[in-house]
Write a protein that holds these residues in place. Structure first.
Motif, PDB file in Angstrom:
ATOM      1  N   LEU A 276      -3.449  -0.930  -6.817  1.00  0.00           N
ATOM      2  CA  LEU A 276      -3.127  -2.099  -6.003  1.00  0.00           C
ATOM      3  C   LEU A 276      -4.248  -3.119  -6.014  1.00  0.00           C
ATOM      4  N   LEU A 277      -5.507  -2.663  -6.005  1.00  0.00           N
ATOM      5  CA  LEU A 277      -6.631  -3.598  -6.013  1.00  0.00           C
ATOM      6  C   LEU A 277      -6.628  -4.434  -7.278  1.00  0.00           C
ATOM      7  N   GLY A 278      -6.408  -3.798  -8.434  1.00  0.00           N
ATOM      8  CA  GLY A 278      -6.372  -4.542  -9.681  1.00  0.00           C
ATOM      9  C   GLY A 278      -5.274  -5.582  -9.692  1.00  0.00           C
ATOM     10  N   ARG A 279      -4.109  -5.208  -9.172  1.00  0.00           N
ATOM     11  CA  ARG A 279      -2.996  -6.158  -9.129  1.00  0.00           C
ATOM     12  C   ARG A 279      -3.318  -7.321  -8.205  1.00  0.00           C
ATOM     13  N   TRP A 280      -3.908  -7.017  -7.039  1.00  0.00           N
ATOM     14  CA  TRP A 280      -4.274  -8.070  -6.093  1.00  0.00           C
ATOM     15  C   TRP A 280      -5.333  -8.989  -6.679  1.00  0.00           C
ATOM     16  N   GLN A 281      -6.333  -8.440  -7.356  1.00  0.00           N
ATOM     17  CA  GLN A 281      -7.392  -9.257  -7.931  1.00  0.00           C
ATOM     18  C   GLN A 281      -6.861 -10.177  -9.019  1.00  0.00           C
ATOM     19  N   ARG A 282      -5.942  -9.675  -9.831  1.00  0.00           N
ATOM     20  CA  ARG A 282      -5.356 -10.534 -10.867  1.00  0.00           C
ATOM     21  C   ARG A 282      -4.574 -11.674 -10.252  1.00  0.00           C
TER      22      ARG A 282
ATOM     23  N   VAL B 165       8.780  -2.568   9.069  1.00  0.00           N
ATOM     24  CA  VAL B 165       8.168  -1.539   8.238  1.00  0.00           C
ATOM     25  C   VAL B 165       8.034  -2.050   6.808  1.00  0.00           C
ATOM     26  N   PHE B 166       6.823  -1.910   6.257  1.00  0.00           N
ATOM     27  CA  PHE B 166       6.542  -2.247   4.865  1.00  0.00           C
ATOM     28  C   PHE B 166       5.927  -1.008   4.207  1.00  0.00           C
ATOM     29  N   ALA B 167       6.276  -0.745   2.949  1.00  0.00           N
ATOM     30  CA  ALA B 167       5.801   0.483   2.319  1.00  0.00           C
ATOM     31  C   ALA B 167       5.544   0.289   0.832  1.00  0.00           C
ATOM     32  N   LEU B 168       4.735   1.205   0.286  1.00  0.00           N
ATOM     33  CA  LEU B 168       4.486   1.327  -1.147  1.00  0.00           C
ATOM     34  C   LEU B 168       4.429   2.806  -1.494  1.00  0.00           C
ATOM     35  N   THR B 169       4.901   3.150  -2.680  1.00  0.00           N
ATOM     36  CA  THR B 169       4.710   4.492  -3.203  1.00  0.00           C
ATOM     37  C   THR B 169       3.808   4.410  -4.426  1.00  0.00           C
TER      38      THR B 169
ATOM     39  N   ARG C  81       1.537  -9.956   8.492  1.00  0.00           N
ATOM     40  CA  ARG C  81       2.649  -9.909   7.544  1.00  0.00           C
ATOM     41  C   ARG C  81       2.254 -10.539   6.212  1.00  0.00           C
ATOM     42  N   ARG C  82       1.438 -11.584   6.271  1.00  0.00           N
ATOM     43  CA  ARG C  82       1.006 -12.210   5.016  1.00  0.00           C
ATOM     44  C   ARG C  82       0.151 -11.263   4.178  1.00  0.00           C
ATOM     45  N   VAL C  83      -0.598 -10.376   4.842  1.00  0.00           N
ATOM     46  CA  VAL C  83      -1.414  -9.403   4.102  1.00  0.00           C
ATOM     47  C   VAL C  83      -0.527  -8.530   3.226  1.00  0.00           C
ATOM     48  N   VAL C  84       0.507  -7.930   3.816  1.00  0.00           N
ATOM     49  CA  VAL C  84       1.356  -7.030   3.032  1.00  0.00           C
ATOM     50  C   VAL C  84       2.217  -7.786   2.036  1.00  0.00           C
ATOM     51  N   GLU C  85       2.579  -9.009   2.367  1.00  0.00           N
ATOM     52  CA  GLU C  85       3.353  -9.809   1.415  1.00  0.00           C
ATOM     53  C   GLU C  85       2.522 -10.161   0.189  1.00  0.00           C
ATOM     54  N   LYS C  86       1.245 -10.510   0.399  1.00  0.00           N
ATOM     55  CA  LYS C  86       0.358 -10.800  -0.725  1.00  0.00           C
ATOM     56  C   LYS C  86       0.195  -9.595  -1.631  1.00  0.00           C
ATOM     57  N   LEU C  87       0.199  -8.401  -1.026  1.00  0.00           N
ATOM     58  CA  LEU C  87      -0.037  -7.181  -1.788  1.00  0.00           C
ATOM     59  C   LEU C  87       1.239  -6.588  -2.383  1.00  0.00           C
ATOM     60  N   GLY C  88       2.374  -7.182  -2.085  1.00  0.00           N
ATOM     61  CA  GLY C  88       3.614  -6.715  -2.679  1.00  0.00           C
ATOM     62  C   GLY C  88       4.227  -5.492  -2.028  1.00  0.00           C
TER      63      GLY C  88
END
Length: 204
Positions: free
Chosen positions: A175-181, A163-167, A134-141
């Protein structure tokens, strides 16, 4: 995932048996009218992944950390037409958990799905008790969408999943750029992630 990964895959799974057991899908008991299904061998698993990948229904990936196999990530259930979606499952070696390996791998997979494959939506289903996942998806928004009661057979019983989702519209910058920032405020992970070369353009 390739045949030559078998020794490394078995070694990682052996060491992580207790770590992964509460979260790994299991095969339910057969119904009176249903066939008896056995857990696939490594070779059967690889053949299945390749078949599904070539059919455009799955994207299987290997995760590496410092040049060693450290986990697995699969985008499965890919549906086209008016849906264009898939769901992500993953697992990681307990020895490297908490180092940013899995959030980085998930972010890269999601970007690949949106930018190269053309999916519109990606979801992750997680047992409520699985705090690390759950922390993985929470970190990624990822956006929380609700509960699916008795969704998957895991560890011998039918288990509820969140259930967690992104469009694609939610991460236009990637998503990678956002996570890296977000992660740059802390020590940057020494993550390496390898695509197995099965589907150029698919783990709870």
């Amino acid at each position: 995932m390739k045949m030559r990964d078998q020794r490394a895959w078995r070694e990682v799974n052996r060491r992580n048996r207790d770590w992964l057991r509460p979260w790994e899908a299991t095969i339910p008991p057969p119904t009176p009218a249903g066939p008896v299904v056995h857990r696939p061998t490594y070779r059967q698993m690889v053949r299945h992944l390749r078949t599904e990948a070539h059919a455009g229904r799955m994207l299987p990936f290997v995760i590496e950390y410092r040049g060693r196999l450290a986990g697995q990530l699969t985008v499965a259930g890919i549906t086209w037409g008016s849906m264009c979606s898939g769901h992500v499952g993953y697992w990681v070696d307990e020895a490297v958990a908490g180092r940013g390996v899995m959030p980085t791998a998930v972010a890269m997979a999601v970007d690949h799905c949106f930018r190269a494959v053309g999916l519109h939506r990606v979801e992750v289903c997680i047992r409520p008790e699985n705090g690390p996942s759950r922390r993985v998806v929470e970190k990624l928004g990822f956006r929380a969408e609700g509960l699916r009661p008795r969704y998957l057979h895991i560890d011998g019983a039918w288990r509820d999943h969140l259930v967690f989702a992104l469009t694609a519209e939610e991460v236009p910058e990637g998503l990678l750029g956002r996570w890296q920032r977000e992660h740059s405020r802390r020590e940057r992970p020494e993550d390496e992630w390898r695509h197995p070369g099965i589907p150029h353009g698919p783990g709870n």
